[in-house]
Write an enzyme that holds these catalytic residues in place. Structure first.
Site, PDB file in Angstrom:
ATOM      1  N   HIS A 273      -7.487  -3.904  -0.105  1.00 26.31           N
ATOM      2  CA  HIS A 273      -6.600  -2.747   0.046  1.00 26.31           C
ATOM      3  C   HIS A 273      -5.888  -2.746   1.391  1.00 26.31           C
ATOM      4  O   HIS A 273      -5.353  -1.728   1.813  1.00 26.31           O
ATOM      5  CB  HIS A 273      -7.342  -1.428  -0.197  1.00 26.31           C
ATOM      6  CG  HIS A 273      -8.098  -1.416  -1.489  1.00 26.31           C
ATOM      7  ND1 HIS A 273      -7.489  -1.704  -2.699  1.00 26.31           N
ATOM      8  CD2 HIS A 273      -9.406  -1.210  -1.757  1.00 26.31           C
ATOM      9  CE1 HIS A 273      -8.402  -1.656  -3.652  1.00 26.31           C
ATOM     10  NE2 HIS A 273      -9.563  -1.368  -3.117  1.00 26.31           N
TER      11      HIS A 273
ATOM     12  N   ASP B  26      -4.661  -8.620   0.572  1.00 24.24           N
ATOM     13  CA  ASP B  26      -4.480  -8.726  -0.874  1.00 24.24           C
ATOM     14  C   ASP B  26      -3.335  -9.668  -1.235  1.00 24.24           C
ATOM     15  O   ASP B  26      -3.413 -10.410  -2.222  1.00 24.24           O
ATOM     16  CB  ASP B  26      -4.233  -7.345  -1.483  1.00 24.24           C
ATOM     17  CG  ASP B  26      -5.506  -6.501  -1.536  1.00 24.24           C
ATOM     18  OD1 ASP B  26      -6.580  -7.011  -1.161  1.00 24.24           O
ATOM     19  OD2 ASP B  26      -5.425  -5.329  -1.950  1.00 24.24           O
TER      20      ASP B  26
ATOM     21  N   GLU C  97       0.882  -1.172   0.000  1.00 20.05           N
ATOM     22  CA  GLU C  97       0.000   0.000   0.000  1.00 20.05           C
ATOM     23  C   GLU C  97       0.916   1.217   0.000  1.00 20.05           C
ATOM     24  O   GLU C  97       1.915   1.264   0.738  1.00 20.05           O
ATOM     25  CB  GLU C  97      -0.922   0.015   1.214  1.00 20.05           C
ATOM     26  CG  GLU C  97      -1.840  -1.203   1.321  1.00 20.05           C
ATOM     27  CD  GLU C  97      -2.749  -1.405   0.132  1.00 20.05           C
ATOM     28  OE1 GLU C  97      -2.994  -0.433  -0.613  1.00 20.05           O
ATOM     29  OE2 GLU C  97      -3.219  -2.542  -0.074  1.00 20.05           O
TER      30      GLU C  97
END
Length: 227
Positions: free
Chosen positions: A185, A190, A29
């Site tokens: 997210h 993920d 991220e």
């Protein structure tokens, strides 16, 4: 790789399957799309393993929340999209120069365990993640990056071939993998879903006869790094 870390003993099935590379699934991220200027905020790596029947599976996950590097750009739109509160004490964020060496140490240990030569990144739209990792490695002056510097496995491409879908959530749905959009997210979530997707594609290809188990079928001298 130092002499002490050189692979020893016969190659594992996993090393044979990927010509000496250990696939490691990664998700990040970030504070934007520019690897050079934008913050790396989370990183998760899933180390894979293979059983005696040649079935690939996720073995362990390592996740780190990162402090933005000094001067990093962070787009508010990116924070809104991924749902990260940089001020939350629950993040327990640490500097890149602490997190990445620790993650790399665990990956190198797995590389050695499987008698591989190095790791290769697996990710959804993989060059995005590889670019951010390479930029962070350069920024932190890390000398021992276990990942191949430019080769990778992209599950967006593989899922497009296998399932006709390139979006992670949709590819998982077609593959029969449970996917919770409210949990998406998060780097860890993920990464683990990407690992399930990659393992599923590799195992399905094997079931269709696409990979022989016998090492005798593997050409000699094919375990060098990609040039």
């Amino acid at each position: 790789m130092t002499p002490a870390e050189e692979p020893t003993g016969p190659k594992s099935l996993l090393a044979q399957r990927f010509r000496g590379f250990l696939p490691v699934v990664v998700d990040l991220e970030t504070g934007g799309f520019n690897a050079r200027t934008d913050a790396l905020l989370e990183v998760s790596a899933v180390i894979l393993d293979m059983n005696e029947e040649g079935q690939l599976f996720p073995q362990e996950t390592h996740t780190f929340h990162l402090e933005p590097f000094e001067g990093a750009n962070i787009e508010q739109s990116a924070l809104d999209f991924i749902g990260i509160d940089l001020e939350s004490p629950e993040r327990e964020a640490i500097p890149e120069e602490m997190a990445l060496p620790e993650m790399f140490r665990k990956i190198r240990s797995a590389v050695k365990k499987h008698s591989c030569t190095r790791a290769i990144m697996v990710a959804h739209n993989a060059h995005f993640d590889l670019g951010f990792i390479n930029a962070a490695v350069e920024r932190c002056g890390i000398k021992r990056n276990p990942f191949h510097p430019f080769s990778c496995f992209d599950t967006a491409t593989l899922a497009g071939l296998a399932y006709g879908q390139t979006v992670l959530a949709k590819a998982c749905q077609v593959a029969g993998i449970e996917f919770d959009n409210s949990s998406a997210h998060s780097a860890e979530y993920d990464a683990e879903k990407t690992a399930e997707l990659f393992c599923g594609i590799v195992n399905k290809w094997k079931a269709l006869g696409g990979w022989p188990l016998s090492s005798a079928t593997i050409p000699q001298g094919e375990d060098r790094e990609t040039s």
